[in-house]
Scaffold this active site. Structure first.
Site, PDB file in Angstrom:
ATOM      1  N   LYS A  11       0.839  -1.211   0.000  1.00 33.23           N
ATOM      2  CA  LYS A  11       0.000   0.000   0.000  1.00 33.23           C
ATOM      3  C   LYS A  11       0.863   1.246   0.000  1.00 33.23           C
ATOM      4  CE  LYS A  11       1.106   1.050   4.419  1.00 33.23           C
ATOM      5  NZ  LYS A  11       1.936   2.185   4.782  1.00 33.23           N
ATOM      6  N   GLY A 116       9.914  -1.170   4.321  1.00 36.89           N
ATOM      7  CA  GLY A 116       9.925  -0.122   3.296  1.00 36.89           C
ATOM      8  C   GLY A 116       8.778   0.861   3.410  1.00 36.89           C
ATOM      9  N   GLY A 117       7.909   0.682   4.417  1.00 35.32           N
ATOM     10  CA  GLY A 117       6.763   1.583   4.558  1.00 35.32           C
ATOM     11  C   GLY A 117       5.614   1.218   3.636  1.00 35.32           C
ATOM     12  N   ASP A 158      -1.929  -2.238  10.249  1.00 38.83           N
ATOM     13  CA  ASP A 158      -2.176  -2.191   8.801  1.00 38.83           C
ATOM     14  C   ASP A 158      -2.785  -3.491   8.260  1.00 38.83           C
ATOM     15  OD1 ASP A 158      -1.043   0.323   8.738  1.00 38.83           O
ATOM     16  OD2 ASP A 158       0.877  -0.333   7.894  1.00 38.83           O
TER      17      ASP A 158
END
Ligand code: ATP
Length: 323
Positions: A11, A116-117, A158
């Site tokens: 995402k 990596g976020g 998340d």
């Protein structure tokens, strides 16, 4: 031996507004998630000849990882996918009296960068819930989606979004989701970093910068972004991308600011840190434009990355591994 496979997507946060830390340590968030086409694939190798009594612990006997950043992904019970399997099995054991299941091995193929976020670990947890649910519901009642969402939220903030996919407003710590309208597809050049960035470290740096008096007010307003998403115009969306973690991420890692600046020079409509970074997401007007922008950066030899588009689906079962 047979296999059950599920795919889950990474995402980007189109908006990431971060409030104060709560007593439980999490920060209050107002975020807009959009799932992207890059994905991880998780396979359960099910040994129907080897059943385990559930009082004896995990049904997982091993985990292997291949693909992007595979070396930095844990292969033990701390892996979010392994925890996903255990969480669902435990729920069925406690609530539905499940007593036996076949042993499984987990195989993960990563297309999402690690640390990596982009919620790579969360994607694997969501894929593990979907695949394990398919296995258990062969013999037990299927769970309502709301129950899977609750179990997902226990695994990570998340993970509920990774289950659902699409474009969603996330509040609370990001786990309370409301679907948002989004027209069309958006194209991105994603620039990866050789070194990951710890999400808790980025949040802590934001707190420190605020304590030192830096003007970093939480971005809580998403109305303009919502409107831009309904136009389907990347040029409109580009004006409203906001990430409150960008300041602390670039403060910790000045190379990220240079990558963002380089992306804009290459002609991206907007350049933003993805989640807590260090991946940089460069919004482009088309797939061809994204390819051009990425090629421009890759030509320099010290960037790596890929192109992606969104929104994509939530975690789902696949029969054909090319799906
Ligand atoms: P987020 O965007 O949700 O904050 P992220 O994308 O920055 O997360 P992840 O890829 O989820 O970060 O990885 C964070 C850490 O979680 C890694 O450093 C790794 O040690 C651990 N981890 C556990 N399970 C996994 C997994 N299946 N894939 C990747 N990392 C995992």
């Amino acid at each position: 031996m047979r296999e059950i496979s599920a795919k889950a997507h990474g995402k980007v946060n189109l908006h990431l507004g971060v409030g104060d830390a709560r007593p439980d340590g999490y920060h209050e968030l107002v975020t807009v998630f959009q799932s992207l086409s890059l994905s991880d694939t998780l396979t359960l190798e099910v040994d129907d000849e080897d059943f385990v009594a559930l009082s004896e612990g995990s049904i997982v006997v091993g985990l292997t990882v291949s693909g992007l950043d595979a070396a930095s992904v844990p292969r033990d019970a701390t892996n979010l996918a392994w925890r996903g399997v255990d969480t669902l099995v435990d729920y069925y054991r406690r609530v539905h009296g499940l007593t036996h299941l076949p042993r499984v091995r987990i195989r993960i193929h990563k297309g999402i960068p690690t640390a990596g976020g982009m919620a790579g670990g969360s994607a694997d947890a969501a894929a593990a819930l979907v695949a394990t649910h398919a296995l258990i519901s062969e013999t037990m009642p299927a769970l309502a989606p709301e129950i899977l969402d609750d179990l997902a939220a226990v695994l990570g903030s998340d993970v509920p979004f990774s289950l659902r996919g699409g474009t969603m407003l996330g509040t609370g710590r990001g786990e309370r989701l409301t679907p948002m309208l989004s027209r069309g597809q958006y194209h991105w050049a994603l620039v990866f970093s050789k070194e990951g960035l710890s999400t808790p470290q980025v949040f802590s740096r934001l707190d420190e910068l605020r304590t030192q008096g830096h003007q970093l007010d939480p971005s809580i307003e998403t109305a303009d972004l919502a409107h831009a998403l309904m136009t389907g115009q990347a040029g409109e969306l580009a004006k409203h991308l906001i990430n409150d973690l960008q300041g602390p991420a670039t403060n910790l890692r000045p190379d990220i600011a240079r990558t963002l600046e380089r992306g804009q020079r290459a002609g991206a409509l907007a350049a933003v840190v993805s989640g807590s970074g260090p991946t940089c997401a460069l919004l482009c007007s088309s797939e061809l434009h994204a390819r051009d922008v990425l090629d421009d950066l890759l030509d320099e030899g010290f960037f790596s990355g890929t192109i992606a588009h969104g929104p994509a689906k939530g975690a789902h079962l696949i029969n054909d591994l090319n799906n």
